[in-house]
Structure formats: structure tokens, C-alpha cells
Design a protein around this motif. Structure first.
Motif, short mmCIF file in Angstrom:
data_model
loop_
_atom_site.label_atom_id
_atom_site.label_comp_id
_atom_site.label_asym_id
_atom_site.label_seq_id
_atom_site.Cartn_x
_atom_site.Cartn_y
_atom_site.Cartn_z
N LYS A 67 18.58 -18.14 83.27
CA LYS A 67 17.53 -17.34 83.94
C LYS A 67 18.04 -16.85 85.31
O LYS A 67 17.87 -15.67 85.66
CB LYS A 67 16.27 -18.21 84.12
N THR A 70 20.68 -14.14 84.80
CA THR A 70 20.06 -12.87 84.41
C THR A 70 19.45 -12.16 85.62
O THR A 70 19.61 -10.95 85.79
CB THR A 70 18.97 -13.11 83.34
N GLU A 71 18.77 -12.91 86.48
CA GLU A 71 18.16 -12.35 87.68
C GLU A 71 19.22 -11.79 88.62
O GLU A 71 19.04 -10.72 89.21
CB GLU A 71 17.32 -13.42 88.41
N ILE A 73 22.21 -10.62 87.82
CA ILE A 73 22.75 -9.39 87.23
C ILE A 73 21.77 -8.24 87.39
O ILE A 73 22.15 -7.11 87.71
CB ILE A 73 23.13 -9.61 85.75
N GLN A 74 20.47 -8.52 87.19
CA GLN A 74 19.44 -7.48 87.36
C GLN A 74 19.40 -6.98 88.80
O GLN A 74 19.05 -5.83 89.06
CB GLN A 74 18.06 -8.03 86.96
N ASN A 75 19.78 -7.84 89.75
CA ASN A 75 19.80 -7.46 91.16
C ASN A 75 21.14 -6.86 91.59
O ASN A 75 21.38 -6.64 92.78
CB ASN A 75 19.48 -8.67 92.04
N TYR A 78 27.16 -9.55 90.27
CA TYR A 78 27.91 -9.99 89.09
C TYR A 78 28.87 -11.11 89.49
O TYR A 78 29.91 -10.85 90.09
CB TYR A 78 28.71 -8.81 88.49
N THR A 111 19.66 0.82 88.33
CA THR A 111 20.72 -0.18 88.47
C THR A 111 20.88 -0.64 89.92
O THR A 111 21.36 -1.72 90.17
CB THR A 111 22.07 0.40 87.99
N LYS A 115 15.66 -4.55 97.55
CA LYS A 115 15.03 -5.84 97.21
C LYS A 115 14.34 -6.48 98.41
O LYS A 115 13.55 -7.39 98.25
CB LYS A 115 16.09 -6.78 96.63
#
Length: 252
Positions: A67, A70-71, A73-75, A78, A111, A115
């Protein structure tokens, strides 16, 4: 006098438009860069902790790691490679300018996005004034290009060509020229720079200039490729003039 006044207004509009984008890019960079670095440090620490303890993790801990990954990478973070990537930022000036351009043009790949609370609030007001400014800019550039159409039409009319034929040839000329300049040639450039196939380059160019902006293909995002400085700035300028060409086609 009217012509000089029109040229002055156009010059001021173009200068004001690019200054607006440059200021926006600088503000986004200032607001987002520090927060992004903290996210990258946290992602690296998470990766190191996982590598040290992955053989002892429970199912619940493994789910939590997935989790968090994934968060990250979404932000746009990498956690691949070494810590030297901490110095590279998604919010350097080139990327920030590119982001500002995609906001005012309403492409919105998704992409890269602000934030921090400050970045998000600024983005609202930046888009609120930037989108109408972008429409005015595109309209003015389209108007300048349409003057070229008129000159071409006048030249053909003086050669004894009929008006209906002139309209058809003018539209065909600007359609063919635009497809070559804004779709075909940039796709070769993307093929070389991004390592995409030519069809992927065409697909990206069309999805971008139509402002659909899925975000499945975005320039300058591959960590294993070396991009030259201000690559994304050049792509942003290509987008803006490509949109002006599309606006001209609608006018024609």
C-alpha cells in the motif's frame, strides 16, 4: 498605426503569457520540491527496512508495504536504484514549467500534481486565471496564422484561381503542414528521445494536442534515460503552438 498597435498587443500578450507560465513554474517548484524530497527519503527508508526484514514480515505487514509503495508511485516517487536519485526532482524548473503548461491547456496528465496544501490552493488560482489567458493566447496566435491564410489566398486569387478552390487549397495546405510539423516530425523526435515506437509517438502527440491527456505516455518520465536540459520546456512550447494550430483549423 493600427497594424503597429496590433503587433504591440500581440507581443505584450505573448510576453505576458510566458511570464505567467514562468512565474507559475517557479512558485510550484518552491512549494512542492521540499515536500517531494521528504517523500523520497521516506520511500528509500521504507525500501531499506523492507530489504532487511522481508523474510520475517507477516501478511498484514506485507500488505501495508504494498500500500505504501503504491502511494509513493502515485505521488511520482519511484524507490528504484540508489540514493543519488534523491537529488533528482520531479519539480525542477523544466518539469514545473511543463506542469504549468498542462494546467492552463487543460491537458492534465495526472502523473505530476501538487501534494502540499499551498501547492493545491495555488494551482486552483493559477488555473482560474491561466485557462482564460490560454484561450486568449491561442485565439491571438490563431488569428496571426489566419492572416497567413489570407495572404496565401490573395496570392492564389491574383494568379486567377477561383475562390472555392482557394478555400479548399488553403485548408489543405495548413492541414498538411500542421500534421507534418506538429504530429509527424515530433513523433520522430519522441521515438529517438523516449525510445517509443513511431506509432506510440503519433498516439502521444494526438492524445496531447486533442487535450484528452490519458497520462499513459508522458515525456521525460523514464528513469533509465538521460534527457537534455529543458527538454520538457520545449515539449510544453510544442503543445502550446500545436493547440494554436488546432484552433486555426477550427477557424478555417
Amino acid at each position: 498605426e493600427a497594424m503597429c498597435s496590433g503587433k504591440l498587443q500581440t507581443g505584450l500578450l505573448v510576453a505576458g503569457y510566458f511570464i505567467y507560465l514562468l512565474v507559475g513554474a517557479a512558485v510550484f517548484q518552491a512549494l512542492e520540491r521540499t515536500a517531494e524530497k521528504q517523500e523520497k527519503i521516506a520511500a528509500v527508508q521504507m525500501k531499506e527496512a523492507f530489504l532487511q526484514t522481508f523474510t520475517q514480515l507477516t501478511v498484514a505487514e506485507m500488505e501495508q508495504f504494498m500500500k505504501n509503495l503504491t502511494e509513493a508511485i502515485q505521488n511520482g516517487v519511484y524507490p528504484v536504484g540508489n540514493e543519488s536519485q534523491l537529488e533528482e526532482s520531479n519539480w525542477d524548473f523544466s518539469n514545473s514549467f511543463f506542469f504549468a503548461g498542462t494546467v492552463v491547456s487543460t491537458i492534465g496528465y495526472g502523473t505530476l500534481h501538487p501534494k502540499t496544501a499551498g501547492g493545491q490552493i495555488f494551482c486552483v488560482f493559477f488555473a482560474l486565471f491561466g485557462i482564460p489567458l490560454n484561450i486568449v493566447f491561442l485565439h491571438r496566435v490563431g488569428k496571426m496564422l489566419s492572416l497567413l491564410c489570407k495572404k496565401l489566398g490573395k496570392f492564389l486569387y491574383e494568379k486567377g484561381m477561383r475562390k472555392k478552390k482557394i478555400k479548399f487549397l488553403t485548408l489543405l495546405f495548413f492541414l498538411a503542414t500542421g500534421v507534418l510539423v506538429f504530429l509527424c516530425l515530433p513523433s520522430v523526435f519522441f521515438q529517438i528521445t523516449e525510445g517509443w515506437s513511431y506509432s506510440e509517438g503519433i498516439y502521444f502527440a494526438f492524445i496531447t494536442l486533442s487535450t484528452i491527456g490519458f497520462g499513459d505516455y508522458v515525456v521525460g518520465k523514464q528513469s533509465d534515460r538521460n534527457y537534455f536540459s529543458y527538454y520538457r520546456v520545449l515539449v510544453a512550447i510544442w503543445i502550446l503552438f500545436g493547440l494554436a494550430w488546432i484552433a486555426l483549423l477550427f477557424n478555417l
